[in-house]
Design a protein around this motif. Structure first.
Motif, mmCIF file in Angstrom:
data_model
loop_
_atom_site.group_PDB
_atom_site.id
_atom_site.type_symbol
_atom_site.label_atom_id
_atom_site.label_comp_id
_atom_site.label_asym_id
_atom_site.label_seq_id
_atom_site.Cartn_x
_atom_site.Cartn_y
_atom_site.Cartn_z
ATOM 1 N N MET B 27 0.738 -1.177 0.057
ATOM 2 C CA MET B 27 -0.116 0.113 0.048
ATOM 3 C C MET B 27 0.851 1.247 0.064
ATOM 4 S SD MET B 27 -3.587 -1.249 2.155
ATOM 5 C CE MET B 27 -2.826 -0.410 3.502
ATOM 6 N N VAL B 28 2.062 1.321 0.916
ATOM 7 C CA VAL B 28 2.985 2.557 0.723
ATOM 8 C C VAL B 28 3.647 2.481 -0.736
ATOM 9 C CG1 VAL B 28 5.066 3.252 1.768
ATOM 10 C CG2 VAL B 28 3.330 2.595 3.422
ATOM 11 N N TYR B 29 3.987 1.235 -1.216
ATOM 12 C CA TYR B 29 4.583 1.522 -2.478
ATOM 13 C C TYR B 29 3.467 1.841 -3.565
ATOM 14 C CZ TYR B 29 7.693 0.414 -6.482
ATOM 15 O OH TYR B 29 8.422 0.678 -7.322
ATOM 16 N N GLY B 30 2.293 1.586 -3.330
ATOM 17 C CA GLY B 30 1.359 2.238 -4.195
ATOM 18 C C GLY B 30 1.097 3.780 -4.410
ATOM 19 N N THR B 31 1.149 4.253 -3.018
ATOM 20 C CA THR B 31 1.095 5.608 -2.805
ATOM 21 C C THR B 31 2.046 6.477 -3.189
ATOM 22 O OG1 THR B 31 0.987 5.529 -0.555
ATOM 23 C CG2 THR B 31 -1.236 5.527 -1.453
ATOM 24 N N LEU B 32 3.585 5.959 -2.645
ATOM 25 C CA LEU B 32 4.430 6.816 -2.762
ATOM 26 C C LEU B 32 5.744 6.169 -3.426
ATOM 27 C CD1 LEU B 32 5.290 7.866 0.957
ATOM 28 C CD2 LEU B 32 4.081 9.097 -0.765
ATOM 29 N N GLN B 33 5.325 5.144 -4.128
ATOM 30 C CA GLN B 33 6.664 4.143 -4.967
ATOM 31 C C GLN B 33 7.708 4.184 -4.023
ATOM 32 O OE1 GLN B 33 4.613 6.817 -6.952
ATOM 33 N NE2 GLN B 33 3.609 4.980 -7.151
ATOM 34 N N LEU B 34 7.738 3.861 -2.712
ATOM 35 C CA LEU B 34 8.514 3.919 -1.708
ATOM 36 C C LEU B 34 8.753 2.403 -1.243
ATOM 37 C CD1 LEU B 34 11.040 4.909 0.423
ATOM 38 C CD2 LEU B 34 8.729 5.253 1.832
ATOM 39 N N ILE B 35 9.659 1.678 -1.381
ATOM 40 C CA ILE B 35 10.035 0.610 -0.451
ATOM 41 C C ILE B 35 10.187 0.994 0.732
ATOM 42 C CG2 ILE B 35 11.429 -1.719 -0.027
ATOM 43 C CD1 ILE B 35 12.271 -1.334 -2.911
ATOM 44 N N PHE B 78 -0.681 1.371 18.675
ATOM 45 C CA PHE B 78 0.751 1.836 18.668
ATOM 46 C C PHE B 78 1.771 1.969 17.354
ATOM 47 C CE2 PHE B 78 5.224 0.862 19.193
ATOM 48 C CZ PHE B 78 5.712 1.721 20.144
ATOM 49 N N CYS B 79 1.051 0.951 16.666
ATOM 50 C CA CYS B 79 1.831 0.673 15.469
ATOM 51 C C CYS B 79 1.075 1.693 14.325
ATOM 52 C CB CYS B 79 1.543 -0.765 14.854
ATOM 53 S SG CYS B 79 2.365 -1.843 15.573
ATOM 54 N N ALA B 80 0.047 2.088 14.430
ATOM 55 C CA ALA B 80 -0.551 3.052 13.680
ATOM 56 C C ALA B 80 0.198 4.352 13.897
ATOM 57 C CB ALA B 80 -1.984 3.202 13.904
ATOM 58 N N VAL B 81 0.332 5.006 15.197
ATOM 59 C CA VAL B 81 1.070 6.109 15.442
ATOM 60 C C VAL B 81 2.651 6.132 14.913
ATOM 61 C CG1 VAL B 81 1.691 7.300 17.490
ATOM 62 C CG2 VAL B 81 -0.710 6.551 17.487
ATOM 63 N N LEU B 82 3.002 5.186 15.602
ATOM 64 C CA LEU B 82 4.384 4.849 14.890
ATOM 65 C C LEU B 82 4.625 5.014 13.522
ATOM 66 C CD1 LEU B 82 7.490 4.167 15.733
ATOM 67 C CD2 LEU B 82 6.812 1.896 15.464
ATOM 68 N N GLY B 83 3.776 4.242 12.662
ATOM 69 C CA GLY B 83 3.977 4.454 10.965
ATOM 70 C C GLY B 83 3.571 5.886 10.658
ATOM 71 N N MET B 84 2.754 6.369 11.253
ATOM 72 C CA MET B 84 2.456 7.769 10.813
ATOM 73 C C MET B 84 3.487 8.714 11.113
ATOM 74 S SD MET B 84 -1.625 7.791 11.666
ATOM 75 C CE MET B 84 -2.164 9.109 12.129
ATOM 76 N N THR B 85 3.942 8.648 12.346
ATOM 77 C CA THR B 85 5.231 9.243 12.481
ATOM 78 C C THR B 85 6.283 9.360 11.949
ATOM 79 O OG1 THR B 85 4.471 8.930 15.123
ATOM 80 C CG2 THR B 85 6.543 9.973 14.720
ATOM 81 N N ILE B 86 6.736 8.175 11.451
ATOM 82 C CA ILE B 86 7.664 7.844 10.625
ATOM 83 C C ILE B 86 7.614 8.499 9.218
ATOM 84 C CG2 ILE B 86 8.950 6.172 9.150
ATOM 85 C CD1 ILE B 86 8.373 4.160 11.548
ATOM 86 N N ILE B 171 -12.621 7.417 2.270
ATOM 87 C CA ILE B 171 -11.192 7.322 2.349
ATOM 88 C C ILE B 171 -10.514 6.741 1.657
ATOM 89 C CG2 ILE B 171 -11.080 6.002 4.523
ATOM 90 C CD1 ILE B 171 -8.660 8.959 4.212
ATOM 91 N N GLY B 172 -11.329 5.299 1.412
ATOM 92 C CA GLY B 172 -10.516 4.472 0.466
ATOM 93 C C GLY B 172 -10.525 4.596 -0.988
ATOM 94 N N ARG B 173 -11.376 5.507 -1.336
ATOM 95 C CA ARG B 173 -11.576 6.181 -2.719
ATOM 96 C C ARG B 173 -10.540 6.929 -2.914
ATOM 97 N NH1 ARG B 173 -16.910 8.633 -4.272
ATOM 98 N NH2 ARG B 173 -17.871 6.703 -3.706
ATOM 99 N N ALA B 174 -10.376 7.894 -1.880
ATOM 100 C CA ALA B 174 -9.151 8.671 -2.074
ATOM 101 C C ALA B 174 -7.688 8.303 -2.006
ATOM 102 C CB ALA B 174 -9.169 9.685 -0.696
ATOM 103 N N MET B 175 -7.613 7.059 -1.176
ATOM 104 C CA MET B 175 -6.473 6.194 -1.322
ATOM 105 C C MET B 175 -6.279 5.554 -2.604
ATOM 106 S SD MET B 175 -6.685 4.007 2.001
ATOM 107 C CE MET B 175 -5.368 2.856 1.762
ATOM 108 N N PHE B 200 -0.074 4.770 5.693
ATOM 109 C CA PHE B 200 0.734 4.133 6.642
ATOM 110 C C PHE B 200 0.007 3.646 7.892
ATOM 111 C CE2 PHE B 200 5.162 4.776 5.448
ATOM 112 C CZ PHE B 200 5.150 5.781 4.391
ATOM 113 N N ALA B 201 -1.075 4.403 8.358
ATOM 114 C CA ALA B 201 -1.729 3.995 9.462
ATOM 115 C C ALA B 201 -2.245 2.576 9.225
ATOM 116 C CB ALA B 201 -2.726 4.886 10.129
ATOM 117 N N ILE B 202 -3.135 2.502 8.144
ATOM 118 C CA ILE B 202 -3.653 1.173 7.942
ATOM 119 C C ILE B 202 -2.537 -0.190 7.935
ATOM 120 C CG2 ILE B 202 -4.880 -0.196 6.044
ATOM 121 C CD1 ILE B 202 -6.687 1.626 6.962
ATOM 122 N N GLY B 203 -1.439 0.145 7.009
ATOM 123 C CA GLY B 203 -0.475 -0.606 6.889
ATOM 124 C C GLY B 203 0.164 -1.228 8.127
ATOM 125 N N SER B 204 0.308 -0.156 9.172
ATOM 126 C CA SER B 204 1.159 -0.570 10.452
ATOM 127 C C SER B 204 -0.097 -1.057 11.104
ATOM 128 C CB SER B 204 1.500 0.738 10.932
ATOM 129 O OG SER B 204 2.180 1.517 10.199
#
Lengths: 325, 299
Positions: B27-35, B78-86, B171-175, B200-204
């Motif tokens: 999902m992160v790769y889909g939005t940001l093309q980032l590994i 906790f993971c969601a917050v961590l992922g969003m912070t990163i 939000i899914g449509r926006a994603m 990032f939150a969902i993935g985390s």
């Protein structure tokens, strides 16, 4: 990003004379200074030399050609085990063994590079990362190569003289390659591959050449490592080692050769200086990576060479600088 | 046949974990093309968050189903917050620069979190049993463990929830719009930053769930588990076609099955190589992955 520095027009003979003089200085130091030097210090210098060799290969692949390789330690492993096999099973001179180890790594680079470099994007990163993993599993499962316990009983040949002879050879080779027409193509692949392809240049071929040369010098670094402490272990070539080399190239600056070499020397020596706070070493190291990327994304000397800093502005390179007005 | 069926159960169980982690990568790769190399470390932190939360709440002393649910929700939050912070601190400032820079930052964040983990948590720690465990012998030699059932049911539930969010909500449509074209989405008034953050939150959250499931299954967690599982899960995402949500699930299951079959029929020491052999194979024949779309680079 500016391309590689254009060489000042001068006789090639002068260059080779300088090179010969540098080799003579290296062996002079080996003969007269090393015997009086603390072996601990010499050891650090030799390890710096090996880092320099590995880093110049990746600087070519990543910094100048823009291809993201994450498995440089895998090629070091091929070079190390190739050298070890040659030296153990034939009576050939160990330095010929190092050269053959380098060739083995270059061949591995060809096998990995040919299918992958056709693709653009992050595929090379993934495949090289996978290659690093496979090669270690292969070594660990091959009794012939010593398995996970490592290979011992190798001759100790690597010293200051040989290491830095290879470093000088590598630096000369890569510098000349970058100043050749190949080097121009590499920079163009990095800056705009599609434009280059539309000009009819075989970009895959250029990328494979850069990648194979980079693998060769990583293999040489591995070969020297195998003849340094009489033994090698698969654990010396893990993914973390690839990341170390990557960090050196990136912190030193992409598109620069001297920048990564400075970073390689500094980051190899740094852990020794940081012994008292060894627990925090990796934390400092990773923070350095993050902060550098955010604050100074081009690295220490991005797109420049050390010598450019001492040149007067009008003499600055303009041969292939894309944005030269 | 029994061996095959047993490896099938083990493989699906392992594959479900890979799939949950792989979804975060894809999902992160889909939005940001980032590994997002730090994703494996988010997963690791999730396991330790669950451990400390369970100890703090006393759930490890007297396990109960509501207690486990509280621990799970806590770890996932906790993971969601961590992922969003990163994303906010390390990736967002670099979004305009070359992708190489973001990739290296991701590696830096991954190293940082792993080493913080090593300093703060030490090496291996054992994870208490929070739920009653049982084994059912289906036929002679074929064992189904309650942990496998936990993993299957939780994974299926989370996948259905994810499918609902991505396909049926605003939000899914926006994603999906952002992953299709970030610039166009921004022009259409979609708050791209918020959508990326949400991704990032969902993935985390999924990584946090995977971490708790694996901790309840294996009963040991360590700071390096992120790099081990993370790397495999990333390979799974590429196998399925990076950027594709069904691809991540298929890739995860395929990889899990391949690994258990190799350790069942060949040798467990070769298990770690199969992921990379599959990876190189798929890149040779279908570089876009099983479910990936072939994209042509446009100038």
């Amino acid at each position: 990003m500016a391309g590689p520095a254009a060489p000042a027009v001068r006789s090639p003979l002068l260059g080779y004379a300088l090179f010969a003089a540098a080799i003579a200085v290296v062996w002079g130091i080996e003969a007269y200074a090393i015997p009086w030097t603390d072996p601990y210090f010499t050891g650090i210098v030799i390890r710096i030399g090996m880092s320099l060799l590995a880093v110049m290969g990746l600087a070519l692949v990543l910094g100048f050609t823009g291809q993201f390789s994450l498995g440089h330690a895998g090629f070091m492993a091929v070079g190390a085990y190739g050298t070890a096999m040659v030296v153990i099973h034939t009576g050939i001179h160990p330095m010929v063994g190092v050269f053959l180890g380098g060739l083995a790594a270059a061949f591995a680079g060809l096998l990995v590079g040919l299918p992958t470099l056709r693709l653009t994007g992050d595929y090379l990163a993934v495949v090289t990362l996978g290659f690093n993993g496979i090669i270690l599993v292969f070594i660990q499962n091959t009794p012939f190569l010593g398995g996970a316990a490592g290979l011992t009983g190798l001759p100790v040949v690597t010293n200051f003289g040989w290491t830095f002879t290879w470093v000088l050879l590598g630096a000369l080779f890569i510098r000349n390659l970058l100043n050749s027409s190949h080097g121009r193509v590499f920079a163009a692949v990095r800056d705009n591959e599609i434009a280059l392809r539309s000009l009819g240049v075989d970009t895959t071929r250029a990328k494979v050449i850069a990648f194979v040369v980079g693998a060769f010098w990583a293999g040489v670094a591995g070969g020297l490592l195998s003849l340094y402490r009489a033994s090698i272990f698969p654990s010396q070539f893990q993914f973390e080692r690839s990341i170390d080399i990557l960090a050196m190239v990136v912190l030193g600056g992409t598109g620069s050769l001297s920048g990564p070499l400075i970073a390689a020397a500094a980051l190899t020596a740094l852990p020794e200086l940081l012994r008292p706070i060894a627990d925090y070493r990796m934390i400092i190291y990773s923070l350095l990576l993050i902060v550098t990327m955010i604050v100074r994304p081009q690295g220490l000397l991005g797109g420049k060479e050390l010598i450019d800093l001492f040149r007067r502005r009008p003499a600055a390179p303009k041969a292939s600088g894309g944005k030269a007005a | 046949m029994i061996l095959f069926l047993q490896q099938l159960i083990n493989g699906l169980s392992l594959g479900a974990i890979y799939a949950l982690i792989a979804l975060g990568y894809t999902m992160v790769y889909g939005t940001l093309q980032l590994i997002n190399f730090a994703h494996g470390e988010v997963y690791m932190m999730g396991a330790f968050a669950a451990l400390y939360l369970a100890k703090w709440l006393g759930v490890d002393q007297n396990p109960s189903v509501p207690g486990v649910i509280v621990v799970a929700v806590g770890a996932m939050a906790f993971c969601a917050v961590l992922g969003m912070t990163i994303e906010r601190v390390a990736y967002r400032p670099l979004r305009k620069m070359s992708r190489l820079n973001m990739l290296i930052t991701a590696i830096g964040v991954s190293l940082l979190l792993q080493n913080i983990g090593l300093l703060a948590f030490g090496a291996l720690q054992s994870f208490p049993s929070l739920l009653p465990e049982a084994k059912w012998e289906l036929t002679a030699g074929l064992v189904l463990r309650s942990q496998d059932v936990q993993i299957f049911t939780t994974t299926v539930a989370l996948m259905l929830a994810l499918h609902h969010i991505v396909e049926r909500t605003q939000i899914g449509r926006a994603m999906r719009a952002v992953s299709h074209s970030r610039d166009t989405a921004a022009l259409m008034g979609i708050p791209v930053d918020r959508v990326v953050s949400f991704t990032f939150a969902i993935g985390s959250v999924l990584a946090g769930a995977a971490a708790l499931l694996i901790a309840l299954d294996k009963h040991k967690i360590e700071p390096t588990m992120g790099s081990a599982y993370g790397l495999k899960a990333f390979v799974a995402a590429v196998l399925g076609g990076i950027g594709s949500i069904p691809g991540a699930v298929a890739g995860g299951l395929l990889l899990g099955l391949a690994e258990t079959m190799v350790s069942g029929y060949i040798a467990s020491t070769w298990r770690d190589a199969i992921a990379f052999i599959l990876l190189i194979g798929i890149l040779l024949y279908k570089p876009s992955g099983l479910f990936g779309k072939h994209t042509v680079e446009k100038v």
